[in-house]
Each structure stands twice: as C-alpha cells, then as structure tokens.
Enzyme design. Structure first.
Site, short mmCIF file in Angstrom:
data_model
loop_
_atom_site.label_atom_id
_atom_site.label_comp_id
_atom_site.label_asym_id
_atom_site.label_seq_id
_atom_site.Cartn_x
_atom_site.Cartn_y
_atom_site.Cartn_z
N HIS A 187 0.84 -1.21 0.00
CA HIS A 187 0.00 0.00 0.00
C HIS A 187 0.87 1.26 0.00
O HIS A 187 1.29 1.74 1.05
CB HIS A 187 -0.91 -0.01 1.23
CG HIS A 187 -1.96 1.05 1.22
ND1 HIS A 187 -3.21 0.87 1.76
CD2 HIS A 187 -1.95 2.33 0.75
CE1 HIS A 187 -3.93 1.98 1.61
NE2 HIS A 187 -3.17 2.88 1.01
N ARG A 239 2.17 8.38 -7.03
CA ARG A 239 1.67 9.65 -7.62
C ARG A 239 1.91 9.85 -9.10
O ARG A 239 1.54 10.89 -9.63
CB ARG A 239 2.26 10.85 -6.87
CG ARG A 239 2.16 10.82 -5.35
CD ARG A 239 0.75 10.77 -4.87
NE ARG A 239 0.65 11.08 -3.44
CZ ARG A 239 -0.44 10.85 -2.72
NH1 ARG A 239 -1.51 10.33 -3.27
NH2 ARG A 239 -0.47 11.15 -1.44
N ASP A 288 -8.69 3.44 -3.16
CA ASP A 288 -8.08 3.99 -1.94
C ASP A 288 -7.98 5.51 -1.97
O ASP A 288 -7.62 6.10 -3.00
CB ASP A 288 -6.68 3.40 -1.71
CG ASP A 288 -6.12 3.88 -0.39
OD1 ASP A 288 -6.72 3.56 0.64
OD2 ASP A 288 -5.13 4.62 -0.40
N HIS A 295 -5.62 -0.13 5.70
CA HIS A 295 -5.34 0.67 6.92
C HIS A 295 -6.42 0.57 8.01
O HIS A 295 -7.00 1.57 8.41
CB HIS A 295 -5.04 2.13 6.57
CG HIS A 295 -5.89 2.75 5.48
ND1 HIS A 295 -7.26 2.68 5.45
CD2 HIS A 295 -5.53 3.47 4.39
CE1 HIS A 295 -7.72 3.33 4.40
NE2 HIS A 295 -6.69 3.82 3.73
N ASP A 319 1.05 2.70 3.74
CA ASP A 319 0.21 3.82 3.28
C ASP A 319 1.08 5.06 3.06
O ASP A 319 0.70 6.18 3.42
CB ASP A 319 -0.94 4.13 4.23
CG ASP A 319 -2.01 5.00 3.57
OD1 ASP A 319 -1.90 5.27 2.36
OD2 ASP A 319 -2.95 5.40 4.27
N HIS A 321 2.98 14.22 0.06
CA HIS A 321 2.38 15.47 -0.44
C HIS A 321 3.46 16.53 -0.50
O HIS A 321 4.51 16.40 0.15
CB HIS A 321 1.24 15.91 0.47
CG HIS A 321 0.04 15.04 0.39
ND1 HIS A 321 -0.90 15.16 -0.60
CD2 HIS A 321 -0.37 14.01 1.16
CE1 HIS A 321 -1.83 14.24 -0.44
NE2 HIS A 321 -1.53 13.52 0.63
N PHE A 368 -4.30 15.01 3.78
CA PHE A 368 -4.09 13.80 4.60
C PHE A 368 -2.94 13.00 3.99
O PHE A 368 -2.93 12.78 2.78
CB PHE A 368 -5.33 12.91 4.53
CG PHE A 368 -6.53 13.39 5.30
CD1 PHE A 368 -6.64 13.16 6.66
CD2 PHE A 368 -7.58 14.04 4.65
CE1 PHE A 368 -7.77 13.57 7.37
CE2 PHE A 368 -8.72 14.45 5.34
CZ PHE A 368 -8.81 14.21 6.70
N GLY A 369 -2.00 12.55 4.81
CA GLY A 369 -1.00 11.63 4.29
C GLY A 369 0.42 11.98 4.70
O GLY A 369 0.76 13.15 4.87
O1 DOR Z 1 -3.76 9.73 4.45
C1 DOR Z 1 -4.10 9.29 3.36
N1 DOR Z 1 -3.59 9.76 2.21
N2 DOR Z 1 -5.02 8.32 3.32
C2 DOR Z 1 -5.55 7.88 2.16
O2 DOR Z 1 -6.37 7.00 2.20
C3 DOR Z 1 -5.15 8.49 0.88
C4 DOR Z 1 -3.82 9.08 0.98
C5 DOR Z 1 -3.43 9.96 -0.19
O3 DOR Z 1 -3.64 9.55 -1.35
O4 DOR Z 1 -2.87 11.04 0.05
#
Ligand code: DOR
Length: 439
Positions: A67, A71, A158, A238, A311, A315, A329-330
């Site tokens: 997972h 990008r 996802d 997750h 995961d 970013h 998120f991420g």
């Molecule tokens: O934190 C996350 N970022 N959770 C996800 O399910 C998607 C991911 C993302 O693609 O940035």
C-alpha cells in the site's frame, strides 16, 4: 557479480535455516547458504567476490509494501515512480504495490501500461493496483476485465470509499470472476463529514473537526456483508479501530474471506500526537485512541492481523502547510517503517522478526498473488539487511521521498536498514558516511 554476505542472522519463518549464516549471491540468486564459520572461510577474499561482513545484522527477504502512493502519472510534484522507488529501497522494500489514485486514475489498461513502463526503469518491483470505479468516483465500475488482463493484482479506490453499496457488490462479483482482491478504504464520507482527526478527548480540546471511529466501522461491516454475499476476497486497507478488528475476526471465524492491514503509524502513535497541530500527524484514517492502539498491537502478537503496510502518501510542502483543517491527509512512511517497528514493537517484545517477515513479506505476497521465494538456495536475491544497533535520527530533509512529512521527524531510533539488495545487486547502501542509492 558475486557477493558474499558473511555473518548475518537470516529470518524466514518458512525455511529451516541456520541462526548465523553466510550467503553467496551469484547471478541474481542466493547460490549458497551455510552456517557462519568464524574459524575462517575459504571463499572469503576470493577473486571476483565482494565480501561484506554483516557483523550479526538481520537478513530478511526484501520487504513487500502492498500500500503506497507513488503519484505518477499526474502528481509528480508529490512523488514519482523513481523517487518513490528510492524511498522504498532506503526503507528495505524491494516490491511495492502502488495505489491507483493518480491523474488519470489507473482505471484503464493504458495507465497501467504507462506505470509498468516507468516501473521497468527502476530496479525494485512495482505492481500497479487498478481502481474499482471509473475515476475512483464511486458510480461506474472500471474496466475490471481489461485491468486484470493488464496485470493488476488488486482493485481499490483507496483515498475514496465506494459509497454506493450496489456498485461495491457488483465490483466484488467482477473481482471474484478475475480472482482479484478488493482492497477497501473503509470510510463513511457522510459520517466523517469534514472531520480532520479522530473523535475523542483530543479533538475536543484542540477544537478540530472530528472523525468518529464509526465512520470506518460502518463501512467495514458493510463490506464484510457484501463479501459474504458475493464470496469475494476482501482486504481492509489501513484498519485502525478495535471494533473494526473485532468485526474482521468474527467474519473470518465465519469463513468469510477477509484480510486486513495495519500501518506502522496506527501501531505506534495515537491522536495525542496531534497536540501542537503538526500537519505531519494528519492521516486518513486518523491516528486513533489508546484503546485502538493497544488492541492492534495485541492482535499482532496473536497473528490476527495479516499485513503491515505503510500507506506511504507523500504530499508537497504547500499541500501540508497552512492550518490543520486545510492540510492534505498523508505522510511519507517507507523510509521509517522498519526502524519504527523495530524500536517500538520488536524491542518491546510486542512483535518478533519471524512475524514481521510474515506481515511484510509472505502475507502481502499471498494476497496479491506474488511469488515469495524467501531465503533459500536458488531464490532470487531480493534482500534487506537491518542493523539493530545503529543509532540515527529521522530527518525528513534527508528523505529520498519528495514528501517531507513524517510524524517521526526528529525521533532518535535504534536500528536501521543498512543494505537493500535487488536481484543480487546492492541498490541501497548505508555503510559509509552517507546513505547511497546505487541505481
Ligand atoms: O492519508 C491518506 N492519504 N489516506 C488515504 O487513504 C489516501 C492518501 C493519499 O492519497 O494522500
């Protein structure tokens, strides 16, 4: 090229292997494995052999992350297949399954072919996952048959749940026809609303919009019901709550085909980390409460969890700056996963190395239908060398990933990936002053 790995501690729960071993790698494979003989080794120093004294470091099969978000295509400013693969090599991963929430979404064979072509330029194995619905928009099924023909090993939207239960039912039926698992991001979007962190004491005192655990659990329950109805193979991405875990275990006891993965961050951190509003603690699903953390950790030691997956979701700095509410998120997880698990779970006796190899090698391979040759003579030499004594500090500025956000930034860790080997070739080497990517 021939490499002799001397004096390592090989870990493979499926093989009868010596506790201390010397391995000879030739033509991309493990050609010999024997008990370390400290009295002198005839092959040491032989011409044409690069000899590495591993001084008792652990030797694992090259890890598989099922997972991660690389990008590419479309969001190359966040990560590319190359930078993602470098991050993977630095983290000890030699195989990575990449998520389809690219631009365009990997909902068609052409995009899968493009990812495969890029992946062929890097030494690690990259296996693209296909989306469940067109554009991951949740309404129309993707070209599942063509995606299967193109070689995808699993289907997932996802980042987005499939909110329409009828669409998910059909997806499961098609996926079963092609023997693909459905990897489900379980989140009821209406209930999660605009939430940014786990609902509990800390969301109250921080004044941040909450995401209740039930937003995840409702969808786990739904997907289990649909897996029972359709006979599909369901993999919960997750998993983060103790009730979600209970449901998975009950379903499995009933014979429903459900597996689950947990991330290193949900196994080691709680929502308390959000104090300070650091956006490097903003992930989806959110960091949960203490009870969830304890339950997930305990489940590991009882073999109730199938997979640990990162995961890895990089970013840009811009996407992660600003307020906690507005940040993406991420987090980037590949480069810290193994060292964090070692320090927080192995050194505290919550996890052992053999289990770790099941969770991060054998089980993900099984779920995705990948070959797992393990540490045996004749196997492909995809290997991870982990030095349990090396002290280091996590510094996101040194990440190979373009994503520079990690809740572990600044942590002092004991234990580090020292060398990663793919097809018998060293692709990552941290024995010198500076860690090197060698491709
Ligand atoms: O934190 C996350 N970022 N959770 C996800 O399910 C998607 C991911 C993302 O693609 O940035």
């Amino acid at each position: 090229m021939r490499i002799l790995l001397k004096n390592c501690r090989p870990v493979d729960p499926e093989m009868e292997i010596p506790e201390r071993a010397d391995l000879l790698l030739e033509d991309g494979r493990i050609s010999q494995m024997k008990t370390t003989d400290n009295q002198g080794d005839s092959s040491a120093g032989s011409a044409g052999i690069e000899t590495l004294d591993l001084k008792g470091a652990y030797l694992l099969p090259g890890l598989i992350d099922m997972h991660a978000h690389f990008r590419e295509p479309g969001y190359e400013e966040r990560e590319t297949i190359r930078t993602g693969s470098e991050a993977a090599a630095a983290g000890g991963f030699t195989t990575v399954a990449v998520m389809p929430n690219t631009r365009p979404v990997a909902d068609n064979p052409a995009t899968i072919e493009l990812i495969k072509a890029r992946a062929a330029e890097v030494p690690i194995d990259i296996t693209p996952l296909g989306s469940i619905t067109k554009g991951s928009a949740g309404s129309e099924l993707a070209e599942i048959g063509f995606l299967s023909q193109a070689g995808v090993r699993g289907l997932t939207d996802d980042g987005q749940p499939v909110m329409n239960s009828e669409v998910m039912r059909r997806a499961m039926e098609y996926a079963s026809d092609f023997e693909l698992p459905i990897i489900s991001h379980c989140e009821d979007l209406k209930l999660a609303a605009e939430g940014v962190m786990h609902e509990g004491y800390y969301s109250s005192i921080l004044g941040l919009k909450p995401i209740p655990a039930a937003a995840e659990e409702i969808m786990i329950a739904r997907d289990i019901a649909l897996a029972e109805l359709t006979g599909a193979r369901l993999h919960i991405a997750h998993l983060s709550t103790f009730r979600g875990l209970e449901m998975v275990l009950q379903a499995r006891a009933k014979g429903i085909k459900v597996t689950a993965e947990v991330t290193p961050h949900h196994l080691t951190l709680t929502d308390r980390e959000v104090l300070g509003y650091d956006t490097a603690t903003k992930v989806n699903p959110p960091l949960r409460g203490q009870q969830d953390l304890k339950a997930l950790q305990q489940a590991l030691s009882q073999d109730e969890i199938d997979v640990i997956a990162t995961d890895h979701a990089p970013h840009t700095v811009e996407e992660k700056m600003g307020t906690f509410d507005s940040a993406a998120f991420g987090i980037s997880g590949l480069e810290t996963a193994l060292a964090v698990l070692h320090q927080e779970l192995i050194l505290t006796d919550k996890l052992d190395w053999k289990r770790l190899v099941r969770l991060m090698y054998y089980n993900p391979a099984k779920i995705l239908g990948l070959e797992a040759q393990g540490l045996r003579t004749g196997a492909r030499a995809d290997l991870t060398v982990f030095d349990p004594d090396k002290n280091w500090q996590v510094d996101t500025d040194k990440f190979k990933s373009l994503g520079r956000h990690s809740p572990y930034n600044g942590w002092e860790l004991t234990g580090k990936v020292l060398i990663t080997i793919k097809d018998g070739r060293i692709i990552y080497d941290d024995r010198g002053d500076q860690a090197e990517i060698l491709y």
